[in-house]
Write a protein that holds these residues in place. Structure first.
Motif, mmCIF file in Angstrom:
data_model
loop_
_atom_site.group_PDB
_atom_site.id
_atom_site.type_symbol
_atom_site.label_atom_id
_atom_site.label_comp_id
_atom_site.label_asym_id
_atom_site.label_seq_id
_atom_site.Cartn_x
_atom_site.Cartn_y
_atom_site.Cartn_z
ATOM 1 N N ALA A 44 6.919 2.405 -71.942
ATOM 2 C CA ALA A 44 7.338 2.933 -70.635
ATOM 3 C C ALA A 44 7.460 4.451 -70.646
ATOM 4 C CB ALA A 44 8.663 2.301 -70.231
ATOM 5 N N ASP A 45 8.098 5.016 -71.677
ATOM 6 C CA ASP A 45 8.295 6.468 -71.716
ATOM 7 C C ASP A 45 6.965 7.209 -71.818
ATOM 8 O OD1 ASP A 45 11.031 6.203 -71.529
ATOM 9 O OD2 ASP A 45 11.318 6.138 -73.711
ATOM 10 N N ALA A 46 6.086 6.715 -72.678
ATOM 11 C CA ALA A 46 4.779 7.350 -72.831
ATOM 12 C C ALA A 46 3.966 7.220 -71.541
ATOM 13 C CB ALA A 46 4.020 6.736 -73.996
ATOM 14 N N ALA A 47 4.092 6.082 -70.865
ATOM 15 C CA ALA A 47 3.361 5.884 -69.613
ATOM 16 C C ALA A 47 3.827 6.883 -68.558
ATOM 17 C CB ALA A 47 3.550 4.453 -69.114
ATOM 18 N N GLN A 48 5.132 7.098 -68.466
ATOM 19 C CA GLN A 48 5.669 8.072 -67.512
ATOM 20 C C GLN A 48 5.151 9.472 -67.832
ATOM 21 O OE1 GLN A 48 7.436 7.785 -64.788
ATOM 22 N NE2 GLN A 48 7.919 5.610 -64.880
ATOM 23 N N GLU A 49 5.164 9.819 -69.108
ATOM 24 C CA GLU A 49 4.709 11.158 -69.521
ATOM 25 C C GLU A 49 3.218 11.335 -69.235
ATOM 26 O OE1 GLU A 49 4.917 14.900 -70.529
ATOM 27 O OE2 GLU A 49 6.675 13.581 -70.478
ATOM 28 N N GLN A 50 2.427 10.318 -69.560
ATOM 29 C CA GLN A 50 0.981 10.387 -69.294
ATOM 30 C C GLN A 50 0.706 10.482 -67.791
ATOM 31 O OE1 GLN A 50 -1.669 10.505 -71.311
ATOM 32 N NE2 GLN A 50 -0.519 10.403 -73.222
ATOM 33 N N ALA A 51 1.457 9.735 -66.996
ATOM 34 C CA ALA A 51 1.271 9.770 -65.541
ATOM 35 C C ALA A 51 1.614 11.150 -64.995
ATOM 36 C CB ALA A 51 2.124 8.704 -64.873
ATOM 37 N N ARG A 52 2.657 11.758 -65.554
ATOM 38 C CA ARG A 52 3.057 13.100 -65.114
ATOM 39 C C ARG A 52 1.960 14.119 -65.418
ATOM 40 N NH1 ARG A 52 7.717 13.410 -67.842
ATOM 41 N NH2 ARG A 52 8.671 11.960 -66.408
ATOM 42 N N THR A 71 -7.563 12.235 -51.873
ATOM 43 C CA THR A 71 -8.006 11.457 -53.026
ATOM 44 C C THR A 71 -7.052 11.658 -54.188
ATOM 45 O OG1 THR A 71 -10.301 11.703 -52.333
ATOM 46 C CG2 THR A 71 -9.923 11.061 -54.617
ATOM 47 N N ALA A 72 -6.661 12.905 -54.424
ATOM 48 C CA ALA A 72 -5.722 13.205 -55.502
ATOM 49 C C ALA A 72 -4.385 12.520 -55.244
ATOM 50 C CB ALA A 72 -5.535 14.714 -55.636
ATOM 51 N N ALA A 73 -3.922 12.559 -54.002
ATOM 52 C CA ALA A 73 -2.645 11.927 -53.658
ATOM 53 C C ALA A 73 -2.715 10.422 -53.870
ATOM 54 C CB ALA A 73 -2.280 12.248 -52.213
ATOM 55 N N ARG A 74 -3.817 9.808 -53.473
ATOM 56 C CA ARG A 74 -3.983 8.367 -53.635
ATOM 57 C C ARG A 74 -3.984 7.981 -55.115
ATOM 58 N NH1 ARG A 74 -8.803 7.822 -51.517
ATOM 59 N NH2 ARG A 74 -9.864 7.713 -53.502
ATOM 60 N N ARG A 75 -4.714 8.727 -55.915
ATOM 61 C CA ARG A 75 -4.780 8.424 -57.348
ATOM 62 C C ARG A 75 -3.433 8.634 -58.020
ATOM 63 N NH1 ARG A 75 -10.493 11.213 -59.240
ATOM 64 N NH2 ARG A 75 -11.840 9.981 -57.904
ATOM 65 N N LYS A 76 -2.733 9.698 -57.640
ATOM 66 C CA LYS A 76 -1.396 9.947 -58.204
ATOM 67 C C LYS A 76 -0.451 8.813 -57.858
ATOM 68 C CE LYS A 76 0.402 13.832 -57.108
ATOM 69 N NZ LYS A 76 0.713 15.087 -56.423
ATOM 70 N N SER A 77 -0.530 8.339 -56.631
ATOM 71 C CA SER A 77 0.335 7.249 -56.186
ATOM 72 C C SER A 77 0.076 5.989 -56.994
ATOM 73 C CB SER A 77 0.099 6.993 -54.699
ATOM 74 O OG SER A 77 0.834 5.876 -54.275
ATOM 75 N N ARG A 78 -1.173 5.675 -57.201
ATOM 76 C CA ARG A 78 -1.525 4.470 -57.958
ATOM 77 C C ARG A 78 -1.096 4.581 -59.415
ATOM 78 N NH1 ARG A 78 -7.555 3.354 -55.384
ATOM 79 N NH2 ARG A 78 -6.796 2.672 -53.352
ATOM 80 N N LEU A 79 -1.269 5.770 -60.000
ATOM 81 C CA LEU A 79 -0.839 5.968 -61.389
ATOM 82 C C LEU A 79 0.665 5.835 -61.517
ATOM 83 C CD1 LEU A 79 -3.094 8.957 -62.517
ATOM 84 C CD2 LEU A 79 -3.224 6.602 -63.292
ATOM 85 N N ALA A 80 1.399 6.431 -60.586
ATOM 86 C CA ALA A 80 2.856 6.360 -60.616
ATOM 87 C C ALA A 80 3.329 4.921 -60.438
ATOM 88 C CB ALA A 80 3.449 7.255 -59.529
ATOM 89 N N LYS A 81 2.650 4.196 -59.560
ATOM 90 C CA LYS A 81 3.011 2.796 -59.310
ATOM 91 C C LYS A 81 2.832 1.976 -60.572
ATOM 92 C CE LYS A 81 1.936 -0.885 -56.012
ATOM 93 N NZ LYS A 81 1.031 -1.259 -54.903
ATOM 94 N N SER A 82 1.728 2.158 -61.280
ATOM 95 C CA SER A 82 1.492 1.385 -62.502
ATOM 96 C C SER A 82 2.440 1.806 -63.620
ATOM 97 C CB SER A 82 0.042 1.506 -62.947
ATOM 98 O OG SER A 82 -0.258 2.833 -63.303
ATOM 99 N N ALA A 83 2.742 3.099 -63.715
ATOM 100 C CA ALA A 83 3.672 3.584 -64.745
ATOM 101 C C ALA A 83 5.087 3.069 -64.474
ATOM 102 C CB ALA A 83 3.653 5.103 -64.800
ATOM 103 N N ASN A 84 5.476 3.029 -63.208
ATOM 104 C CA ASN A 84 6.801 2.533 -62.855
ATOM 105 C C ASN A 84 6.912 1.027 -63.071
ATOM 106 O OD1 ASN A 84 7.684 5.078 -62.160
ATOM 107 N ND2 ASN A 84 7.189 4.831 -59.996
ATOM 108 N N ALA A 85 5.809 0.307 -62.930
ATOM 109 C CA ALA A 85 5.828 -1.136 -63.132
ATOM 110 C C ALA A 85 6.141 -1.468 -64.586
ATOM 111 C CB ALA A 85 4.499 -1.738 -62.726
ATOM 112 N N VAL A 86 5.679 -0.632 -65.516
ATOM 113 C CA VAL A 86 5.955 -0.861 -66.932
ATOM 114 C C VAL A 86 7.429 -0.623 -67.223
ATOM 115 C CG1 VAL A 86 5.503 -0.001 -69.263
ATOM 116 C CG2 VAL A 86 3.633 -0.292 -67.667
ATOM 117 N N SER A 87 7.975 0.440 -66.644
ATOM 118 C CA SER A 87 9.375 0.761 -66.922
ATOM 119 C C SER A 87 10.327 -0.223 -66.251
ATOM 120 C CB SER A 87 9.697 2.187 -66.466
ATOM 121 O OG SER A 87 9.472 2.327 -65.076
ATOM 122 N N ALA A 88 9.879 -0.869 -65.177
ATOM 123 C CA ALA A 88 10.726 -1.843 -64.474
ATOM 124 C C ALA A 88 10.800 -3.159 -65.231
ATOM 125 C CB ALA A 88 10.197 -2.079 -63.069
ATOM 126 N N SER A 89 9.737 -3.500 -65.932
ATOM 127 C CA SER A 89 9.737 -4.795 -66.625
ATOM 128 C C SER A 89 10.101 -4.709 -68.071
ATOM 129 C CB SER A 89 8.360 -5.440 -66.530
ATOM 130 O OG SER A 89 7.364 -4.574 -67.052
#
Length: 89
Positions: A44-52, A71-89
């Motif tokens: 989770a921590d590495a995923a957050q850092e990589q997403a940032r 396009t950049a905003a959409r991709r950032k949103s999707r990356l953040a969503k997937s990174a947050n999903a790891v930290s939530a579970s």
């Protein structure tokens, strides 16, 4: 091939810019793949850092016109969503 001197110069400039943009887009794909790989590993921590860092790269590319800002905003949103999903579970 162009005969006009200014068009020859323009073609050279366009080719340099095309190569620069291609390199930048390729590196964006690589940073995105790193995020997905980290998410798949479950760290989770590495995923957050990589997403940032990927979000930063996307912002920079959008500001330079390599990708559209939406396009950049959409991709950032999707990356953040997937990174947050790891930290939530």
């Amino acid at each position: 091939m162009a005969n006009i001197k200014s068009q020859i110069k323009r073609n050279k400039q366009n080719e340099r810019r095309r190569q620069r943009n291609k390199d930048a887009r390729t590196s964006l794909k690589t940073t995105t793949k790193r995020v997905h790989a980290t998410v798949a590993s479950g760290d989770a921590d590495a995923a957050q850092e990589q997403a940032r860092s990927a979000a930063r790269a996307l912002d920079k590319a959008a500001s330079k016109g390599i990708v559209h800002k939406n396009t950049a905003a959409r991709r950032k949103s999707r990356l953040a969503k997937s990174a947050n999903a790891v930290s939530a579970s």
